[in-house]
Each structure stands twice: as C-alpha cells, then as structure tokens.
Motif scaffolding. Structure first.
Motif, mmCIF file in Angstrom:
data_model
loop_
_atom_site.group_PDB
_atom_site.id
_atom_site.type_symbol
_atom_site.label_atom_id
_atom_site.label_comp_id
_atom_site.label_asym_id
_atom_site.label_seq_id
_atom_site.Cartn_x
_atom_site.Cartn_y
_atom_site.Cartn_z
ATOM 1 N N LYS A 262 0.818 -1.355 -0.046
ATOM 2 C CA LYS A 262 0.092 0.120 0.113
ATOM 3 C C LYS A 262 0.788 1.096 0.159
ATOM 4 O O LYS A 262 0.481 2.269 -0.750
ATOM 5 N N HIS A 263 1.960 1.254 0.548
ATOM 6 C CA HIS A 263 2.861 2.229 0.866
ATOM 7 C C HIS A 263 4.082 2.305 -0.253
ATOM 8 O O HIS A 263 4.886 2.989 -0.161
ATOM 9 N N ARG A 264 3.915 1.534 -1.171
ATOM 10 C CA ARG A 264 4.824 1.408 -2.440
ATOM 11 C C ARG A 264 6.325 1.053 -1.888
ATOM 12 O O ARG A 264 7.398 1.752 -2.375
ATOM 13 N N HIS A 265 6.434 0.353 -0.986
ATOM 14 C CA HIS A 265 7.988 0.035 -0.390
ATOM 15 C C HIS A 265 8.401 -1.510 -1.079
ATOM 16 O O HIS A 265 8.494 -2.308 -0.520
ATOM 17 N N SER A 266 8.809 -1.062 -2.358
ATOM 18 C CA SER A 266 9.181 -2.163 -3.409
ATOM 19 C C SER A 266 10.106 -3.061 -2.672
ATOM 20 O O SER A 266 10.115 -4.361 -2.709
ATOM 21 N N MET A 267 11.405 -2.406 -2.033
ATOM 22 C CA MET A 267 12.344 -3.343 -1.410
ATOM 23 C C MET A 267 11.932 -4.142 -0.451
ATOM 24 O O MET A 267 12.054 -5.615 -0.259
ATOM 25 N N VAL A 268 10.962 -3.685 0.401
ATOM 26 C CA VAL A 268 10.440 -4.394 1.538
ATOM 27 C C VAL A 268 9.305 -5.611 0.919
ATOM 28 O O VAL A 268 9.331 -6.743 1.738
ATOM 29 N N VAL A 269 8.683 -5.205 -0.072
ATOM 30 C CA VAL A 269 7.753 -6.243 -0.709
ATOM 31 C C VAL A 269 8.801 -7.306 -1.248
ATOM 32 O O VAL A 269 8.160 -8.468 -1.205
ATOM 33 N N ASN A 270 9.640 -6.988 -1.836
ATOM 34 C CA ASN A 270 10.743 -8.089 -2.405
ATOM 35 C C ASN A 270 11.111 -9.187 -1.301
ATOM 36 O O ASN A 270 11.166 -10.064 -1.459
#
Length: 351
Positions: A262-270
C-alpha cells in the motif's frame, strides 16, 4: 512588560554590559527584580541568554541568582530545561546544586521534560546528572504522551536508552509497556524509525515486548513494513521463529505485506515475497490480496515505486483474490506475465 536593558544585553551576548547593569543595581533592592523580570512571553534574561547560546552570560546570571533557573516562561520552559537541551553539562550541574529538595524536581513547573531534553540533546552525561537528582523523572511523558524510552527510540538515541534500561532496570522495564497518545509502544517507535540496535536492546530487557500491538492491532513488523524499514524487516523475519508476525493481520485485516504494498515500499515487498513462510494469498477485510492492493492504487504519484512494487509481487507469483477489481482502477500496462518482470525487477533494484 517588554524586554528591559538586561534582556537586550543577554540577547546580544554582551557579558560586559550584563555585568555593568547588575553591578549598577546591586546596592539597591532592584537587583532581584532585574534578574527575575520577564518579557511578554515570560522569558527572564537567563532564558534569553540560553536561547541565544551565550553560555558565559548564563553562567554569570546564575552566579547572581540561582533560583531563577527553575522559573518557567509562558511555554512552560525553564532555564534548566534550556541548559539541558543545549548540552551545557557544567551549567546544569551548577543549577541542580542549588536545588534544596531534588525530590520536588518532577513537580516543578517547567521541569517535566528534563529527561526528554537530555535525550534530544543526545547527552548521556547530562541524562545521568538529571536522573541521579531524581530517578522518578523517567516516569514522566512529553506532550505526545511519549515516555523517555519512546522519545529516545524515535530519535535513535541508543546510548541513552541502554543507560536507562541498564541502570533503572525495574522502573525502566515497565516503561516498555507504556503506549503514547497514538497507541505506539517504544519498540514500535524504534521499528518505525529503523533502529535495529534499539529494538535488540528492548528485547534484551523485555523479550515479550515483541508481541505488543499498537491501537491498529499492528505488530512491529507491520510498522517496519509500513514505513519501509528494510533492515528492520530482515531482522524481524529472522527473529520470527514461530512464523506469526509475518502473517499477522491488523484491525483492517492487512498483513505486513499488504502495508508495504500500500505504501509502495518495493524493497520490503521483495524481501517479504521471497520469504517462503509469508503467505501471499492472504486477504484483508476488503477481500484484497497484496497484489489486489497494488493494482487498486489509484493515484498517479510515485509511479516508478508503484510499478516496482507490483513487479515484485508478480515476479514472486503473488495471486489475485476472488474479488474483482474494477478495470478503471487497474493500470492497462500491468500485464500478468511474471516471467517478463522477474529479470527486469531485480535489475532495476540493483540499478
């Protein structure tokens, strides 16, 4: 009254004139009146000297009259508070030496945030001086309802937190379980700001604080994922041996993966999607999986971050839920072909 001559001289940092003015009225009864006189906002000359960082002037004024150190201005700030905040260790010591009853320090108007001021200055030595005068000061909170531990965690003052937890063990440990006005506990503040070392210190003294939830029923992994703190997320995933935190749902049914998405933190999503124990198909209270959440992001801000977040989910094989997302809420460029995005996603992150 507005500023008098002593206020003006103190603001300018002119010690010679300050000394002259004090000597001029010393033989009359006006000396005490001059030193204690306040401006429209309640500042004495000592307040002003400290605000302007004129330590020599402050020392002289203190030598003339000690008790003015504890007078608060209209904002509830005392010269003692300003000296602590400025990091003037010797001056703070002199001020506290004139205090006849240290136990009353916590009750003095203007003294309520002394420990927070020492934490803000990141001065372990001054923190020790203040707390040795009255250890009960660690129990006080600031305007946001934050204890000294919460405040220290928010600014990353590891040395201060370590000192308080070690030297005031029983009293300090209880503060680990005190939430601020926003429902955050000290360990949540550390997670939110990305301070892994402070999280470890809290867990060393209060191991079960890892289970604390804020007023949104979010654990510390939720908070770290929401704020994009990848180092904290990595540490907590290693710590989460029971695989509970990583899939826990908050009051809205969101997992840490939902919030990172939701907050667009792609590194954390990865990081989360490539952990085999993170459940990619969990749905929140809206019936959305993390991938649904990514595709439902409506605004056009942070387009690159939005695309990278979506690519991380798709390349990890994250599924959609059964709930249909309106086509007008999905970008036409988001094509569901994981193989197309795997290499490009990791290349983009490295770049």
């Amino acid at each position: 009254m507005d500023e008098n001559a002593l206020h003006v001289a103190a603001r300018a940092g002119c010690l010679t004139i300050v000394e002259f003015l004090v000597r001029f009225v010393t033989e009359s009864l006006m000396c005490d009146m001059l030193i204690s006189a306040k401006s429209n906002n309640g500042d004495t000359a000592l307040h002003i000297a400290l605000k302007e960082k004129h330590e020599d002037v402050a020392f002289y004024l203190l030598s003339v009259r000690h008790d003015v150190s504890f007078d608060a201005n209209n904002d509830g700030v005392s010269p003692l508070y300003l000296a602590v905040e400025a990091g003037y260790c010797e001056l703070v010591t002199k001020m506290l030496e004139s205090l006849s009853c240290p136990s009353k320090l916590a009750l003095m108007y203007g003294a309520k945030s002394l420990v927070h001021a020492a934490m803000r200055a990141k001065r372990r030595d001054i923190l020790g001086i203040v707390l040795r005068q009255n250890p009960r000061l660690i129990e006080l909170r600031n305007e946001e309802g934050r204890t000294c531990l919460s405040f220290g965690a928010s600014i990353g003052f590891y040395e201060g937190i370590s000192y308080i937890l070690s030297d005031f063990d029983k009293a300090a440990s209880s503060l680990c379980y005190v939430a601020d006005n926003d429902g955050f506990f000290p360990i949540h503040m550390a997670a939110s700001e990305g301070h892994v070392r402070i999280i470890k210190e809290f867990l060393k003294h209060c191991p079960d604080s890892v289970e604390l939830l804020n007023n949104q029923c979010q654990n510390i992994l939720h908070v770290a994922a929401k704020t994009g703190r990848s180092k904290v997320v990595n540490y907590l995933l290693e710590l989460d041996e029971e695989k509970r935190m990583m899939n826990e749902q908050d009051v809205d049914g969101n997992t840490p993966l939902h919030l990172a998405t939701k907050h667009r933190h792609s590194m954390v999503v990865n990081i989360l999607t490539w952990n085999e124990n993170v459940k990619l198909a969990t749905m929140n209270n809206d019936g959305f999986t993390a991938l649904d959440t990514a595709e439902a992001l409506k605004d056009n801000a942070y387009i690159l971050r939005k695309r990278l977040t979506w690519m991380a989910l798709v390349s990890a094989g994250a599924p959609n839920g059964p709930k249909q997302i309106p086509l007008d809420r999905v970008s036409p460029s988001l094509i569901h072909n994981p193989e197309i995005y795997k290499d490009s996603f990791h290349t983009t992150l490295l770049w």
